[in-house]
Design a protein around this motif. Structure first.
Motif, mmCIF file in Angstrom:
data_model
loop_
_atom_site.group_PDB
_atom_site.id
_atom_site.type_symbol
_atom_site.label_atom_id
_atom_site.label_comp_id
_atom_site.label_asym_id
_atom_site.label_seq_id
_atom_site.Cartn_x
_atom_site.Cartn_y
_atom_site.Cartn_z
ATOM 1 N N ILE A 445 11.674 -1.945 -68.096
ATOM 2 C CA ILE A 445 10.975 -0.859 -67.405
ATOM 3 C C ILE A 445 11.880 -0.173 -66.392
ATOM 4 O O ILE A 445 11.581 0.935 -65.949
ATOM 5 C CB ILE A 445 9.696 -1.371 -66.710
ATOM 6 C CG1 ILE A 445 10.040 -2.415 -65.655
ATOM 7 C CG2 ILE A 445 8.721 -1.927 -67.728
ATOM 8 C CD1 ILE A 445 8.865 -2.781 -64.768
ATOM 9 N N VAL A 500 4.102 -1.411 -69.856
ATOM 10 C CA VAL A 500 3.836 -0.083 -69.290
ATOM 11 C C VAL A 500 4.213 -0.014 -67.825
ATOM 12 O O VAL A 500 4.389 1.069 -67.272
ATOM 13 C CB VAL A 500 2.359 0.315 -69.472
ATOM 14 C CG1 VAL A 500 2.020 0.435 -70.941
ATOM 15 C CG2 VAL A 500 1.425 -0.675 -68.794
ATOM 16 N N ASN A 501 4.304 -1.151 -67.155
ATOM 17 C CA ASN A 501 4.739 -1.223 -65.766
ATOM 18 C C ASN A 501 5.203 -2.647 -65.500
ATOM 19 O O ASN A 501 5.388 -3.437 -66.444
ATOM 20 C CB ASN A 501 3.620 -0.795 -64.799
ATOM 21 C CG ASN A 501 2.324 -1.560 -65.024
ATOM 22 O OD1 ASN A 501 2.330 -2.784 -65.219
ATOM 23 N ND2 ASN A 501 1.200 -0.858 -64.989
ATOM 24 N N SER A 542 -0.402 3.925 -71.884
ATOM 25 C CA SER A 542 -1.072 3.658 -70.611
ATOM 26 C C SER A 542 -1.474 2.195 -70.618
ATOM 27 O O SER A 542 -1.354 1.518 -71.647
ATOM 28 C CB SER A 542 -2.304 4.549 -70.442
ATOM 29 O OG SER A 542 -3.356 4.121 -71.297
ATOM 30 N N PRO A 543 -1.969 1.660 -69.490
ATOM 31 C CA PRO A 543 -2.389 0.259 -69.476
ATOM 32 C C PRO A 543 -3.585 -0.034 -70.379
ATOM 33 O O PRO A 543 -3.949 -1.203 -70.541
ATOM 34 C CB PRO A 543 -2.751 0.018 -67.999
ATOM 35 C CG PRO A 543 -1.958 1.024 -67.246
ATOM 36 C CD PRO A 543 -1.948 2.232 -68.128
ATOM 37 N N LEU A 823 9.945 6.365 -68.048
ATOM 38 C CA LEU A 823 8.633 5.833 -68.391
ATOM 39 C C LEU A 823 8.574 4.342 -68.098
ATOM 40 O O LEU A 823 9.443 3.579 -68.494
ATOM 41 C CB LEU A 823 8.350 6.092 -69.878
ATOM 42 C CG LEU A 823 6.958 5.774 -70.385
ATOM 43 C CD1 LEU A 823 5.945 6.727 -69.767
ATOM 44 C CD2 LEU A 823 6.915 5.890 -71.910
ATOM 45 N N ARG A 824 7.542 3.936 -67.354
ATOM 46 C CA ARG A 824 7.249 2.550 -66.985
ATOM 47 C C ARG A 824 8.183 2.026 -65.897
ATOM 48 O O ARG A 824 8.020 0.897 -65.458
ATOM 49 C CB ARG A 824 7.299 1.620 -68.208
ATOM 50 C CG ARG A 824 6.359 2.054 -69.321
ATOM 51 C CD ARG A 824 6.400 1.085 -70.487
ATOM 52 N NE ARG A 824 7.716 0.916 -71.058
ATOM 53 C CZ ARG A 824 8.254 1.746 -71.918
ATOM 54 N NH1 ARG A 824 7.592 2.805 -72.321
ATOM 55 N NH2 ARG A 824 9.459 1.522 -72.405
ATOM 56 N N GLY A 853 -0.615 6.268 -64.766
ATOM 57 C CA GLY A 853 0.296 5.374 -64.076
ATOM 58 C C GLY A 853 -0.459 4.477 -63.123
ATOM 59 O O GLY A 853 -1.685 4.527 -63.031
ATOM 60 N N SER A 854 0.269 3.604 -62.428
ATOM 61 C CA SER A 854 -0.382 2.676 -61.511
ATOM 62 C C SER A 854 0.413 2.566 -60.220
ATOM 63 O O SER A 854 1.646 2.613 -60.216
ATOM 64 C CB SER A 854 -0.514 1.286 -62.154
ATOM 65 O OG SER A 854 0.746 0.774 -62.507
ATOM 66 N N THR A 880 3.033 5.886 -66.751
ATOM 67 C CA THR A 880 2.890 5.393 -68.121
ATOM 68 C C THR A 880 2.777 6.531 -69.125
ATOM 69 O O THR A 880 2.368 6.314 -70.261
ATOM 70 C CB THR A 880 1.654 4.479 -68.233
ATOM 71 O OG1 THR A 880 0.503 5.198 -67.808
ATOM 72 C CG2 THR A 880 1.831 3.241 -67.384
#
Length: 910
Positions: A445, A500-501, A542-543, A823-824, A853-854, A880
């Motif tokens: 990531i 994704v993260n 995405s998550p 990304l991520r 995203g988060s 994400t």
């Protein structure tokens, strides 16, 4: 009239007058009709193309596939805009002052409205025809009107406008542009009401379209968009030559480039909304005017005069072509970080030896060079590379390996299972990733945090770029690296991994295995796939939204990150890899040269011709317009949209606002019956610092109304003492002086006698002191802020006193580093809140994003400076989804300070 408007009208008049006459010779253009006299508004419906011939007063139609033009209506003055809907063609006549319709099969013309003031732009919905009236040249007296499609009374939705020009109807609203000096983009309900101004252009906005949550419009040298409810204006492309008309289809904006008086200088172009890439579809056109689409073709008119045409060009036409990789080895994986820089990894094995290979391009596949061929003196890996990942143009990892050809796993320096580069592949070094069954896939990531998976249901993690790999999970216990494991009869090989993260990730493998973590791999849980086929690739946007592919043409989809359902692939070949650019657009590749594409999130997977029959093992799309697939025999395939690509710069216009708000407090007092006049007193707050000195003024306003008044003096003192080592003490004292109340009682003892009794009551309110101690970096500064506010209160019945005090404005700034993030990967966003009076703001800052995203790790602290303390809040954000995202930091304010907010434009790349 402004010079800009005059120039715009001169160009328009030259075009409409047939200043010069030429024809187009662009081979990409299919000419449907020629010899037109100022062909204007074009529309398409049901396989038929309609247009207005401004110079001859005619309305025509022709089959979208070609043929002979058919005259539908004649005898008009200057028909300018057409709209085909439900078996009829509607048009406006600019100088004839009418709105008319005719059946698409021809027949009698019905004039719906007449006596209009230069009607131009128009649209039709299920029940009404809407149009924009430019009005006179000396306005503003333009209007937006409508009439039922069957005829009836004309309704005025908006009036007093300055030359409304282009018009669209969407979701219960009418949107239009104004080409007078106001240059506004506006909207009103389809039933009328309040007019909303969404944006003000820098020049005449000639065209408007609405798609999704945005309004798209042209300016003399650019194309912008703005949310349908208003907000920040986003520039999609600039440096254009008079874009005149536009239409939005899926993820692209198609437009005509008028190009002024120059001969054959116009063009048809398209902008990718997600990437900002501009693609040229046709050139050499002579003043292309209007544009329409049926999704497969772009239909347009030219409006020079005399020999104008109606033509069409294809929309984006995806195609695959083969590139020379320079290797004949099997290629199992590919990764592009943008449309230029990419790597592919693989190898080939005999009975006792293997040759692994990594090839690289820095020009979008125009040239591929070999970076690493193992089993040489400089570097060896025990088996071919199975997976590869890069986070930017420098940092990358390739994984593979098997103990079958290693004497002692992980102790033989010539038998690594992970290779690493920090210079784009110019040099590679081994990393100890545990050889046993080797690794099949890898995902990072950022340049530090990554995961690798492989045989024995093995999951490895690094938080230092691979200098140290830690085992997080395995089923088959091979005691080389300490690892928690659960011994079972079978140990599915894991073949794909995606995060994704830093917290949410998935890995897939044999026998339908899907494992999920929500804590960065500290714990893993199994998810039900519903299939026993081997799964070989996984990707998430995405998550919650992700896809997995595998043998037998299996495609799985989840919309919550937990439960999985099947999507139809239409093929039986094994699928090896999947890559989604966003929630709608993606590709998967597999055996026998299979390539499938989706443009609707997997509801439909459509085959694309690869031109090869070999097994394809990897796919990577840095954008919806460009991607690569690799496979056996060193095959490298490139996907691109038809047309010539040109790079553009995307600019987002953002603003930072600070709003002064009003706080109202209520206190209870006794009843009074006297009447007094209202008074307002303003006071000054002085902020003093040791160096430099400064004075800040604020004004407090109190409003008093009948029947009675009282006066309060509120003194607020803030003293900040900063002394070594690290202690800050803030004391706030609010003192209210006496409040006096007078009660008058009238008592009647007889018809001739009345007694008046007066009672005075005085209430004393004690001071209130609040002391707060904060820890800050060592320094020595003394700063005192004293604010004295004298206000007049209002007494009403029932007995309340309302005191209104304006809070001191605050200002919020926001910065995210890096401003361009993969990304991520994570970016660190810092919001700083300062106040006009220099006092320390209290509270926190809320962070939001308009994209996927988060956020994590929110923390706030006090930053000390001689000019005044500030509140500093920082948070980490992991996007994400690719594209441009707007991060917003909102400070809600405190007792003495108003709220404020700031935005930051973040670019997210694959």
């Amino acid at each position: 009239m402004s010079p800009v408007v005059v120039l715009f009208l001169i160009v328009l008049a030259l075009s409409l007058s047939g200043w010069r006459q030429t024809v187009n010779a662009d081979p990409s253009v299919v000419v449907l009709a020629s010899g037109q006299n100022n062909a204007q508004g074009v529309s398409v419906e049901g396989g038929l193309v309609y247009w207005a011939e401004y110079g001859s007063g005619n309305v025509w139609k022709i089959s979208a596939g070609g043929g002979s033009p058919i005259l539908l209506a004649s005898g008009g003055v200057n028909p300018v805009t057409t709209f085909a809907s439900s078996g009829f063609v509607y048009w406006t006549d600019l100088n004839g002052g009418t709105v008319s319709k005719v059946s698409v099969n021809g027949g009698s013309v019905t004039v719906l409205a007449s006596g209009l003031s230069r009607p131009r732009g128009m649209a039709v919905d299920s029940g009404f025809v809407y149009w924009a009236e430019l009005g006179s040249y000396t306005g503003p007296d333009g209007a937006i009107r409508r009439i039922p499609t069957s005829g009836g009374s004309v309704e005025t939705l908006a009036s007093g406008l300055e030359q409304p020009y282009s018009l669209k109807v969407s979701a219960g609203n009418v949107y239009w542009t104004e080409v007078g000096s106001s240059n506004q983009i506006r909207k009103v309900s389809t039933t009328g009401g309040t007019i909303s101004t969404l944006a003000v252009a820098s020049g005449n906005p000639a065209s408007v379209d609405v798609a999704g949550a945005f309004v798209y419009y042209t300016e003399p040298d650019r194309i912008n968009r703005v949310p349908t409810n208003g907000g920040a204006v986003e520039n999609l492309a600039s440096g254009l030559d008079k874009p005149n008309a536009l239409v939005v289809v899926q993820e692209a904006v198609y437009f005509t480039e008028f190009a002024g008086p120059a001969l054959n200088a116009g063009s048809i172009k398209a902008i990718s909304i997600s990437t900002g890439q501009v693609t040229v579809l046709a050139t050499g056109l002579d003043q292309p005017w209007d544009i329409a689409t049926d999704g497969s073709f772009i239909y347009f008119t030219t409006a020079r005069g005399g020999t104008d045409l109606v033509g069409k060009v294809p929309t984006f036409s995806p195609s695959w072509s083969q590139q020379s990789s320079g290797t004949t080895a099997q290629l199992f994986a590919v990764k592009f970080v943008d449309t230029q820089y990419g790597w592919a990894a693989g190898g080939s094995c005999g009975t006792t030896t293997c040759n692994s290979s990594i090839v690289h391009t820095s020009d979008g596949g125009g040239h591929w060079t070999t970076q690493l061929a193992s089993n040489t003196a400089s570097f060896q890996i025990s088996r071919e590379f199975n997976g590869i990942d890069f986070v930017d143009s420098l940092h990358g990892w390739a994984v593979g390996g098997s103990f079958n050809f290693c004497d002692v796993p992980n102790t033989d320096p010539n038998c690594p299972s992970i290779a690493y580069t920090n210079d784009g592949g110019l040099s590679w070094s081994p990393q100890n990733g545990r050889s046993n069954y080797g690794q099949t896939a890898v995902d990072f990531i950022d340049s530090l945090n990554g995961w690798a998976v492989g045989g024995g249901t093995l999951i490895l993690h690094t938080s230092d770029g691979g200098a140290n790999w830690v085992c997080q999970y395995e089923v088959y216990n091979y005691p080389v690296l300490p690892c928690p494991f659960t011994p079972t009869a079978t140990a599915p090989v894991l073949r794909g991994v995606h995060f994704v993260n830093a917290f949410e990730g998935w890995t897939v493998g044999d026998s339908g295995t899907i494992l999920h973590t929500a804590d960065g791999g500290l714990s893993w849980s199994s998810e039900l796939s519903g299939t026993s086929q081997n799964l070989r690739g996984v990707d998430f946007v995405s998550p919650t939204q992700g896809w997995a592919v595998g043998d037998g043409g299996v495609i799985l989809y989840t919309s919550d990150g937990i439960t999985w359902s099947s999507q139809s692939s239409g093929v039986g070949s094994g699928l090896k890899s999947v890559d989604l650019v966003d929630s709608l657009n993606g590709w998967t590749v597999g055996d026998n040269g299979v390539i499938l594409q989706t443009t609707d999130g997997g509801l439909n997977w459509n085959p694309q011709s690869s031109g090869v029959t070999v097994n394809l093992g990897g796919v990577s799309f840095p954008s919806t317009n460009s991607g690569w697939a690799v496979g056996d025999g060193g095959v490298v395939l490139h996907f691109s949209a038809t047309g010539t690509s040109t790079s553009t710069t995307t600019q987002t216009l953002t603003t930072t606002t600070s709003t002064a708000t009003t706080t109202t407090s209520t206190a209870t007092t006794s009843t009074a019956s006297s009447t007094t006049s209202a008074t307002t007193t303003s006071t000054t707050s002085t902020s003093t610092t040791s160096s430099p000195s400064s004075t800040t003024s604020i004004t407090t306003t109190a409003t008093t109304t009948s029947p009675a008044t009282t006066t309060q003096t509120v003194t607020r003192t803030v003293t900040t003492t900063l002394t070594t080592p690290t202690t800050t003490t803030t004391t706030e004292t609010a003192t209210t002086t006496t409040i006096s109340t007078t009660t008058v009682t009238a008592t009647s003892t007889s018809l001739a006698t009345t007694t008046l009794t007066t009672t005075e009551t005085t209430t004393f309110i004690s001071p209130t002191t609040v002391t707060t101690t904060l820890t800050i970096p060592p320094t020595t500064t003394t700063r005192t802020v004293t604010t004295t506010q004298t206000v007049t209160s209002t007494t009403t019945s029932p007995p309340t006193t309302t005191v209104t005090v304006a809070r001191v404005p605050s200002q919020t700034t926001l910065n995210c580093t890096p401003a361009t993030v993969h990304l991520r990967a994570m970016t660190n966003c810092i919001a700083r809140v300062t106040t006009a009076d220099g006092a320390t703001p209290t509270g926190s800052v809320a962070f939001t994003s308009n994209g996927a995203g988060s956020f994590s790790g929110l923390s706030c602290s006090i930053a000390v400076s001689s000019g005044g303390n500030s509140l500093v809040c920082n948070v980490k954000y992991a996007p994400t989804a690719t594209g441009v995202q707007t991060i917003t930091a909102t400070y809600s304010g405190d007792t003495w300070h108003s709220g404020s907010r700031a935005t930051f434009t973040l670019s997210v790349v694959p």
